[in-house]
Design an enzyme around this catalytic site. Structure first.
Site, mmCIF file in Angstrom:
data_model
loop_
_atom_site.group_PDB
_atom_site.id
_atom_site.type_symbol
_atom_site.label_atom_id
_atom_site.label_comp_id
_atom_site.label_asym_id
_atom_site.label_seq_id
_atom_site.Cartn_x
_atom_site.Cartn_y
_atom_site.Cartn_z
ATOM 1 N N GLY A 233 46.207 36.499 30.894
ATOM 2 C CA GLY A 233 47.141 37.504 30.416
ATOM 3 C C GLY A 233 46.687 38.272 29.195
ATOM 4 N N GLU A 270 42.337 30.860 31.132
ATOM 5 C CA GLU A 270 41.690 31.366 32.338
ATOM 6 C C GLU A 270 41.758 32.898 32.404
ATOM 7 O OE1 GLU A 270 45.218 31.030 35.569
ATOM 8 O OE2 GLU A 270 44.082 29.161 35.331
ATOM 9 N N GLY A 272 40.558 36.713 33.081
ATOM 10 C CA GLY A 272 39.672 37.390 34.021
ATOM 11 C C GLY A 272 39.334 38.770 33.500
ATOM 12 N N ARG A 273 40.348 39.632 33.460
ATOM 13 C CA ARG A 273 40.189 41.000 32.991
ATOM 14 C C ARG A 273 39.533 41.053 31.610
ATOM 15 N NH1 ARG A 273 43.997 44.727 34.437
ATOM 16 N NH2 ARG A 273 45.456 43.001 34.692
ATOM 17 N N CYS A 348 42.199 62.008 51.920
ATOM 18 C CA CYS A 348 43.215 63.023 52.260
ATOM 19 C C CYS A 348 44.611 62.463 52.000
ATOM 20 C CB CYS A 348 43.053 63.479 53.708
ATOM 21 S SG CYS A 348 43.040 62.153 54.918
ATOM 22 N N TYR A 377 39.494 44.288 38.510
ATOM 23 C CA TYR A 377 40.578 44.787 39.364
ATOM 24 C C TYR A 377 40.382 46.246 39.776
ATOM 25 C CZ TYR A 377 42.947 40.555 37.814
ATOM 26 O OH TYR A 377 43.261 39.258 37.533
#
Length: 421
Positions: A233, A270, A272-273, A348, A377
């Site tokens: 987070g 943990e 990630g980002r 499109c 992401y």
């Protein structure tokens, strides 16, 4: 923009007649980031990487010698890690684990399984009933506290499909003791209450709340706590907002009062980002510039089928422009000067936008738009095969050099020049 990233993207354009469309991952930058994060962490904290942010094997390999383990949310992710290491620690989470997934998690020596419901707990006990060694589990808890910081994605403190509500803890522990003796071992708790929080002080307060809660439960239910997984987070700013202050955060949790009541416990994170976002770049060449109803549009070779994050989160993704002299036609080269332009992709659909009304000094057809903070992401959550456009190329910067890893579906599209990169 790092010079080596700029140079790598420049080389892509000079080696192929096709418009540039590529991801560049700075593996050196990712490793440096992790080393700096670990320098300020308390001795009782451990760092795992949530591979959902970017499960690229080269990224996982680069992190393998640095992190304590990996967090996965499916058997597919678990197998990606096990292809690289058969011994690294793995945390297995997710609200919808199938029976076959739980069985495979046990077979592949997952360190801790996050249990997210009473049914999942009962199923876990049933599957592990004949094992010699009990399966180690953490109960994921959805706190009822209303003091959690609010961010764009809130995953706790309200109705959610994630985890067990706090009031079910007693029932879960009773089930473990009455039905799960010898099958499972409760080693601690897992929390993940929010995503992309940018306020380090509030995040530290949330961690302190976790620690206080677990200390209370340990005393009430006579538990030995091995680990607390405090989730991720940690936010990344995609606009002018200040970045998450990791040194401040780790200095604050190091002063925790509650940690003294949990002697011998390890606190797991943990992210990630936060580990990879700043070290990935999505580069896409401008193939057309047009005006429609007094609004200017720059059309890229690429778009949200490669980088869906800005459309998913509803933000304008940060970028820089790489000017080039690619223009071989005898007619004028379209451009935007000192104005606003909306940057769109080749799909499109009107939702294929990466940045609306961007202020630019100059942008020409043939220039390359480099979207920064594209390491997390971006590619992973995108609808890659919509309309059948070729995938981007992938390059990895390490040791001062770039190494191409081109998917077979891309080779026919980019031609022999790309094979030489």
């Amino acid at each position: 923009m790092k010079p080596k990233v700029w140079e790598a993207i420049h080389q892509l354009q000079t080696k192929s007649r096709e418009p540039v469309c590529a991801y560049v991952y700075d593996l050196d930058g990712i490793q440096k980031n992790v080393r700096e994060m670990q320098q300020t962490m308390p001795s009782w904290a451990r760092l795992f990487y949530a591979i959902k942010a970017n499960p690229d094997p080269r990224v996982i390999e680069s992190l393998l010698p640095l992190v304590d383990g990996f967090e996965v949310a499916s058997i597919g992710e678990l197998l990606k890690v096990r292809e690289i290491s058969d011994s690294i620690q793995i945390l297995f989470g997710g609200p919808g684990k199938r029976e076959s997934e739980l069985e495979m998690a046990i077979q592949h020596n997952v360190t801790y399984i996050h249990v997210e419901s009473l049914l999942e707990l009962r199923r876990m006990i049933w599957l592990a009933r004949d094992r010699i060694d009990p399966v180690k589990i953490l109960l994921r808890i959805n706190l009822r506290a209303d003091t959690l910081p609010q961010t764009k994605i809130t995953m706790g403190g309200r109705p959610t499909p994630f985890g067990l509500d706090e009031q079910l803890i007693g029932q879960a522990i009773a089930m473990i003791r009455n039905e799960g003796q010898g099958a499972v071992r409760l080693c601690g708790f897992h929390f993940h209450s929010l995503s992309n929080n940018l306020d380090a002080k509030l995040h530290a307060e949330m961690i302190e709340l976790y620690l206080q809660k677990v200390a209370e439960w340990a005393a009430r239910y006579d538990l030995e706590i091995e680990v607390i997984n405090a989730g991720g987070g940690f936010g990344v700013s995609y606009n002018e907002a200040p970045e998450f202050d990791w040194p401040l955060f780790t200095s604050l949790i190091a002063q925790s009062d509650a940690i003294k009541r949990l002697a011998g416990m390890n606190l797991l994170f943990e992210p990630g980002r936060f580990i990879v976002a700043d070290h990935g770049y999505y580069a896409a060449e401008v193939i057309d510039i047009k005006t429609s109803h007094q609004q200017q549009f720059a059309v890229l070779r690429g778009g949200t089928h490669h980088n869906r994050l800005p459309a998913s989160w509803g933000h304008n993704h940060p970028f820089v422009i790489m000017p080039t002299d690619r223009w071989t036609y005898p007619f004028d080269r379209p451009e935007v000067r000192h104005g606003k332009v909306t940057i769109v992709g080749e799909l499109c659909t009107p939702k294929d936008r990466l940045h609306t009304d961007a202020e630019v000094e100059r942008l020409c057809v043939g220039d390359i738009v480099i979207f920064e903070k594209s390491g997390a992401y971006c590619w992973t959550i995108s609808h890659h095969d919509f309309l059948g456009h070729p995938h981007p190329e992938f390059y990895y910067l390490t040791g001062g050099k770039e190494h191409a890893a081109i998917d077979d579906t891309v080779r026919s599209a980019v031609g022999q020049a790309a094979d030489q990169c």
